[in-house]
Each structure stands twice: as C-alpha cells, then as structure tokens.
Design an enzyme around this catalytic site. Structure first.
Site, PDB file in Angstrom:
ATOM      1  N   LYS A 181      47.382  41.714  29.409  1.00 19.98           N
ATOM      2  CA  LYS A 181      47.524  40.324  28.956  1.00 19.98           C
ATOM      3  C   LYS A 181      46.528  39.971  27.845  1.00 19.98           C
ATOM      4  O   LYS A 181      46.918  39.392  26.824  1.00 19.98           O
ATOM      5  CB  LYS A 181      47.317  39.394  30.162  1.00 19.98           C
ATOM      6  N   THR A 182      45.265  40.305  28.029  1.00 16.96           N
ATOM      7  CA  THR A 182      44.236  39.935  27.048  1.00 16.96           C
ATOM      8  C   THR A 182      44.515  40.586  25.695  1.00 16.96           C
ATOM      9  O   THR A 182      44.354  39.968  24.640  1.00 16.96           O
ATOM     10  CB  THR A 182      42.842  40.338  27.553  1.00 16.96           C
ATOM     11  N   ASP A 229      45.942  30.449  28.002  1.00 15.37           N
ATOM     12  CA  ASP A 229      45.784  31.568  28.938  1.00 15.37           C
ATOM     13  C   ASP A 229      45.786  31.035  30.372  1.00 15.37           C
ATOM     14  O   ASP A 229      45.385  29.890  30.626  1.00 15.37           O
ATOM     15  CB  ASP A 229      44.462  32.284  28.631  1.00 15.37           C
ATOM     16  N   GLU A 230      46.214  31.854  31.312  1.00 14.28           N
ATOM     17  CA  GLU A 230      46.230  31.500  32.743  1.00 14.28           C
ATOM     18  C   GLU A 230      46.927  30.154  32.958  1.00 14.28           C
ATOM     19  O   GLU A 230      46.421  29.274  33.661  1.00 14.28           O
ATOM     20  CB  GLU A 230      44.800  31.452  33.309  1.00 14.28           C
ATOM     21  N   GLN A 283      49.866  34.984  40.593  1.00  8.08           N
ATOM     22  CA  GLN A 283      48.411  34.904  40.717  1.00  8.08           C
ATOM     23  C   GLN A 283      47.911  33.463  40.657  1.00  8.08           C
ATOM     24  O   GLN A 283      46.763  33.209  40.305  1.00  8.08           O
ATOM     25  CB  GLN A 283      47.754  35.749  39.623  1.00  8.08           C
ATOM     26  N   ARG A 308      43.550  44.122  42.566  1.00  5.00           N
ATOM     27  CA  ARG A 308      42.233  44.381  41.970  1.00  5.00           C
ATOM     28  C   ARG A 308      41.929  45.881  42.002  1.00  5.00           C
ATOM     29  O   ARG A 308      41.035  46.348  41.296  1.00  5.00           O
ATOM     30  CB  ARG A 308      41.111  43.652  42.734  1.00  5.00           C
TER      31      ARG A 308
END
Length: 756
Positions: A32-33, A223-224, A254, A607
């Site tokens: 994503k980043t 973002d998010e 998430q 994670r």
C-alpha cells in the site's frame, strides 16, 4: 519511468489512474505505501504542482516515510506537498484562517492533560461531584460530540442527549460542555478535537474559504480511509467536491478503531458517494506465507459487512500455525517464552524477530514474568511495563506501606490517593514536623492529633488508622486475602470501577490482573511462606528494568493488537484466544461489534511473516476465583488445514506424541478438515476444556502413595504416579497428567485423590 518497473500490474494501474475518484482496496501486506508514494511521485512527474496535492495520513511516521520515498523519485519538490496527519494539516490551515471564526492566529493547542486540567477546574467551580462527573468520562463525552459535529449549543437543544445524561446521573453535562467551550474560546485555545471541528465550521460558514482550498487541493489522497470518523469524512468530501480527484486507500478488513469514532461505512459506501469511482484491489500479499494468508482469509470470510477481495500470496507455503493450549495464563506465558528460545536457536534468529500480541494490556503480566525467568529481553510497545503502570504502582505502594510504614516514597504516593482531603499543604506540614522533631513521616502520621490540627489532623489520623488495620490483616492472612482487603478498603477499586472510560476500564482490568497473579502466588505448592511481603520481594526483583532502552535493541516486542497495526514480524504469538477475552465480553452483543473483533483477529494474524503461534488457557483467575475458559469461537473459524495443534510443550516427548495424536484425531473428525474451508463455518468447539473435579472431591491421605497409582488433582485432572523422590516431609511425586503432561508436586501441599 523506471520507478514503475517494480510494481505489479494492479499496483501500476492504480498509480497511473490519476484523474477522477479512485478507491484502492489494499489487503494486508500488499504494498500500500509503495502505491501511495509512487502515485504522488507520478502526479509530480506528469507536471502537477506539489502545492496542489494534499495527502492525509493518521501518523506522523507514515507521512515522514512517504515523503522520504517520494523525494527519492522527484527530489526536493516533495517538500512542497501538503502531506501530514489530519490534525497537523488542518491546524496549518486554521493558523491562516483562524480569525474568520474568532480565534487568534497564534491560538494555543491544548493536549489531553491541558483539557482534563481545565475540565477539573470547571467541575470544581460548578460544585459537581467528581465521582459522577469523572473527568475521563466528561472528556470522552465532549470528544464524541465534537467528532459528530455537535456544538455545545446543539448539544443543549438535543433532548435525546440531555435525557441520556439525566439517566446517567449527569444532568449538567451540557452546561459543562458549554462552559468548557467558552473557556477555550476565551483563552484562545483549541483542543485536538477542535482542530477537526473548527475546520468543519470554517468550511461550512465561509464558502469563499472552502472555494479557495477546493481549488488549491486539486488532488487528494487519504491513507487508512477505513479509520476516518464523520468529521474527517465531511472535510475530505467538501474539499474534493470541485475536482473529484480523490483517491482513498484502505482495507475494510483492518477497520479496528470504532471505539475512537472510526466509521467503517465511510469506505464501504465510497462507491455510493462517487458512482464513477475506479476501484483497484491490491490482493497480492508480499509479507506472509501462503499458510498465514489462507488462515487469515478463512477468518475474515465470516464477516458479512465487507468489500469482496481475494488476498493471495506467492511466497513459500510456510509452516502450519501452531495452536497451543495451557492450563493457566502463567503456563501460557511459559509455553510462549520456551517457544521463543527454541525457535531462536533453531532458526538463528534475533529476539527482535518475535512479537507477542494480546487483546488487553493486563495480559502482559504473565508474559513479562515468563520472559524474565528465562532472561529473554523484551520491550512493551506503545504502552508501559505492567508493574510500571500507575494503578499498579499505586496499589503496590499500599502493599509496601503495610509492611514497611517507614517507606516514605510509598507514603507520599498514596496518602491522598484516592483523594481523602490531604492536600499538598498538609503533606508539607507533615514533612516540616518530621524534620523539626527528627521523626520519620510515619511517626507524624500515626500521631497526627499531636502535630496537626483541624480537618488535616482528622484526615491524616484516619489514613494512619487504615494502614494500621492493613498491617493487622497482613499478619493474619495470606497474600491474596491481604491484597484484596487493601484494594477494597483503600478505595482504589472503587475509584477505578467508577471510571467507565476506555482508559478507566483498562486500569481496572490491570488491578484485577495483579490480584490474579497474587492469587496464583498464594496457591503455589512449591513454597511454604505465602504472605504478601514475600510476593513483594518477588515483584521487586521482577521490576528491576534491565532492558536496553535503545529502540534498535534486540528485544521481543509485547503489545496490544491495536498497537500492532501497520507493523510486521517474522514470528508472532497471539495469546489469550478465549471467549469473553477475545472476542471481548463487551463485543458480543451485536454483529457490528463482533465483526470488529474478528477484524482485530485478522489484523493480528496478518502481522506474521513466516511463523504464527496461537495460544489459549483453559482457566484464568478473575478476582481471585479460578474460572474455566472456553476457547474462542475464532479458533473454530480458522481453516483446520492450516493448523498444527501443538499441545506438547509442557509434556515429555513420549507423552507429547500421544496427546498430539489424540488432538489431531479429534480435529480430523471435523468434516471441513480435509476439504476447502467454506465461506462461513458454524461448528461447535471441540478444543479441550479445563478439568472439572469429580463430584464430592476430597483429598486422600497420601502417606501410602506408590508408583503406578492413579490419582486425581482438583485442577490438573487425572494422572498416574511415575516416580517418588525425597523423604518425608519433603516427599515429591512425579505425576503424568493426561491433559497437561508431567508435573512434580510436593505431597504435603498437593491435594490428591487416590483413584486406585
């Protein structure tokens, strides 16, 4: 354009689609980043002025990392992008425009402590009971109102809100909010929530200003996006209304911050808000093994309210997920600590390659103690070490004072906590009197009527009498009974119980966990002296913090699952998979709450990069009572083909094989074991339960115990005596228990019923 070469086809399409509304659904570990940063770099390479680009994030760390990556592609121009957190960007705008809404440009920003301090002053001035009007609850209520764009004036006209306050015994809540807002305005100050609230006010009441920023920010990226609240959603929608060049990035799977006001509907309804939206799904997970990704997919498939996607991995298959059961949380800690040492040695890894994730902060106690016993260095991430938390230190200070009233640091810490009318002036008088007469502080406290006068003398004398009563109890009772008495009669339990905020609930749970640990200590069969002062000695050794404070230190990371979001580790341990713990007891009353808990489990699983361990305990203490625990429903939602029921760490090798075989047979009887996991599986948990003693259980006389006899232990269940060591009165029995493996018990303390 070489910076695009490293992208997969979907990532590249998302980067190159610069015009119009875009939604990028980014699965866990999907890069994503990289997509966000390259998309911004691509805009600049196409000729878009960086001053016309707005990128909103949720953490300063994320913004800093993105800007650094963009600079590698486009150079110093990246410095001109409007990029940062919602609060930092809108504070920047308000610095310019504040006078339009009656604030000075150099307005003060109140942090949480400033806000609470002001609220305490207001509550005191209004003569309101600070137990009913707990400052954390008041702060939370005002924060919630602001995030839903409810002004003080609107709040006081809203009959539903006012009725709710009356029902909660806080009829003056609306007036407190109104007064607080007035005082902030008078002081030229805004709190964190105001930075969003006042930006909405600015854009709503001043269309010319809205027009100005709509045309400045020609391209918006968020973002998010699944973590945005109503206030943030509205600002973004208004700013993007003219150009419609808005790109939101996120993963509904998430979304785990509903308790902070995050609204998952913002991302779920994005396509309704922008019918012309182009949707790109980043479904390839670059982080985790196939086994971990498949397990995560089987979990989230049980949620009904979600965006469809098919996350996959082309990494190695990887090991199955190990599921371990423990008799208690302390044993769970031992299993985890031993597994870390074993994995580290076998795979030549470092301690920093391991993370332990838990649902609540209170669970760190058992983990910390087990790690320390094996000399495994660790750090608490995003939190404080269990024994360093304020509420724990407060109660332990009472314990210390009970056994050593000359402990002046403990005395000063708790003499007015919970508040009992002994202010700083009175404490100063005690110190002066002690210095004058060369006495200890306790001498003055114990004889307060001789050295103080009026209300101060009465309050201090009452405190001294209370401590003396604790001393009497401590001389008579075991560690747990003494600790529970002190917790109740000191007022700490009541004070924390009445704080219903998220933070207050966490502190209350931490006290409960401390008492649980003391209960286990008082029931240990390997020690004879079980008074509270012996427990304090153990704690004193545990709390000598030898951990390296270097952030790059080689330490195991301990954290709540909420704190782990955005992080990744080669090896992850998720502990406490039990009903009413995970999912939380407070989150099983509605589908929306349960689905958020399931998303939290999904975040925890994803994670892990290469190895994942999951564990649960069949019993836990709750307020000193040992309760049987039911394994979490989430365990039954995991695809069984991804699991290795690792129930042997506490057993010897021979016994372990038998137990593993029987557990695997039980799991293989599930129809779903040998075929693909259906989207939603409803099963009854077949994980082993804690032992329930035989009706009428009574310990036998064990003076004639012999090797080969079958016995029953009240908690450990049925077992066979395989060896006897030592001589009376210190005779020890080595017993193999069917469920837990080999245990060594001191017979004079063991409570055994001889079966045959």
């Amino acid at each position: 354009m070489d910076y695009l070469a490293g992208l997969n086809s979907t990532q590249r399409d998302a980067v190159e689609q610069t015009e119009g509304p875009v939604m990028i659904v980014a699965g866990a570990g999907s890069g994503k980043t990289r997509v966000i940063t390259y998309r911004v770099a691509h805009l600049i390479r196409k000729g878009v002025d960086p001053f016309n680009i707005l990128v909103l994030t949720f953490t300063n760390k994320a913004a800093k990392e993105m800007r650094e990556r963009i600079m590698k592609v486009v150079g110093a121009e990246a410095k001109n992008i409007w990029m940062g957190t919602f609060h930092s960007i809108f504070a920047r705008i308000l610095r310019v425009e504040a006078e339009l809404i009656g604030y000075p440009k150099n307005f003060t920003i109140y942090d949480t402590d400033d806000t609470k301090s002001l609220l305490r002053s207001i509550l005191k001035e209004m003569n309101l009971d600070d137990k009913l009007y707990n400052v954390n609850q008041v702060y939370g209520r005002i924060s919630s109102a602001k995030n839903n764009l409810i002004s003080p004036q609107e709040y006081n006209k809203n009959e539903a809100l006012l009725a709710e306050d009356r029902e909660n015994g806080r009829p003056q809540m609306g007036q407190v909010y109104f007064t607080y807002a007035q005082r902030c305005y008078r002081a030229g100050a805004m709190d964190f929530d105001d930075l969003l609230f006042k930006t909405n006010v600015l854009l709503n009441k001043h269309p010319e200003t809205l027009h100005k920023y709509q045309h400045q920010f020609k391209y918006l990226m968020v973002d998010e996006y699944q973590d945005t609240n109503f206030s943030q959603y509205l600002i973004v929608k208004r700013l993007a209304a003219v150009n419609q060049n808005i790109c939101v990035v996120g993963d509904d799977a998430q979304s785990i911050y509903a308790f902070r006001g995050a609204n998952i509907q913002n991302i779920l309804n994005f396509q309704k808000d922008y019918p012309e939206v182009r949707v790109f799904k980043l479904e390839q997970n670059y982080r985790s093994t196939k086994m971990i990704v498949n397990a995560a997919n089987s979990i989230i498939a049980n949620n009904k309210n979600q965006l469809e996607k098919n996350v996959f991995s082309e990494n190695a298959d990887g090991d199955k997920i190990k599921v371990a059961r423990a008799f208690s949380d302390n044993e769970e800690g031992k299993i985890v600590a031993e597994a870390i040492l074993q994995d580290k040695a076998l795979n030549s890894q470092q301690f920093k390659d391991f993370a332990i994730l838990y649902r609540t902060n209170a669970q760190s106690r058992a983990m910390e103690e087990s790690l320390r016993k094996l000399n495994i260095p660790y750090k608490i991430y995003g939190g404080t070490s269990f024994y360093q938390r304020k509420e724990i230190k407060d109660l332990i200070a009472y314990f210390r004072l009970t056994y050593n009233p000359n402990d002046e640091e403990a005395l000063k810490r708790v003499i007015n906590y919970p508040r009992r009318g002994i202010g700083d002036t009175t404490i100063d008088k005690i110190i002066v009197a002690a210095d004058k007469h060369q006495y200890r502080l306790w001498d003055i406290v114990a004889n307060a009527q001789m050295f103080l006068d009026g209300r101060s003398a009465t309050a201090v004398s009452t405190f001294g009498t209370m401590i003396q009563s604790f001393q009497a109890i401590g001389n008579q009772e075991n560690a747990f009974d003494t600790a529970m008495h002190i917790a109740q009669h000191s007022g700490i339990l009541k004070d924390l119980y009445e704080d219903k905020s998220v933070e207050g609930l966490s502190r209350y749970e931490n006290i409960q966990e401390l008492l649980n640990g003391i209960k286990e200590f008082s029931e240990r069969e390997d020690i004879e002296e079980k008074s509270l002062d012996i427990f304090l000695q153990d704690v004193a050794l545990l709390t000598n913090d030898d951990n390296d404070k270097d952030p790059n230190a080689d330490t195991v990371s301990l954290m709540t699952i909420h704190s782990s979001k955005g992080l990744e580790f080669p090896n992850v341990f998720i502990v406490g998979l039990e009903e009413n713990l995970f999912p939380s007891q407070l989150s099983v009353n509605s589908r929306a709450e349960l689905e958020e808990e399931r998303r939290l489990f999904y975040v925890a699983v994803t994670r892990a990069e290469t190895k994942l361990h999951i564990s649960y305990a069949t019993s836990r203490y709750r307020w000193g009572t040992l309760n049987n625990c039911e394994p979490s429903r989430f365990l039954d939602e995991l695809n069984p083909a991804c699991l290795d029921l690792d129930f042997k760490p506490r057993m010897n090798a021979a016994a372990g094989e038998g137990a593993m075989k029987s557990d695997r047979i039980a799991w293989q009887q599930k129809d779903s074991f040998s075929k693909p996991k259906p989207k939603v599986v409803k099963t009854t948990s077949i994980l082993p339960k804690a032992h329930v003693p035989t009706e009428g259980f009574a310990p036998s006389d064990t003076s004639g115990l012999q090797v080969g006899m079958e016995v029953e232990h009240e908690r450990f269940g049925f077992g066979k005596v395989i060896n006897l060591e030592g001589n009376s009165p210190d005779l020890k029995a080595i017993i193999f228990f069917k469920e837990l493996g080999q245990k060594q018990l001191l017979l004079k303390f063991a409570k055994l019923r001889i079966v045959q």
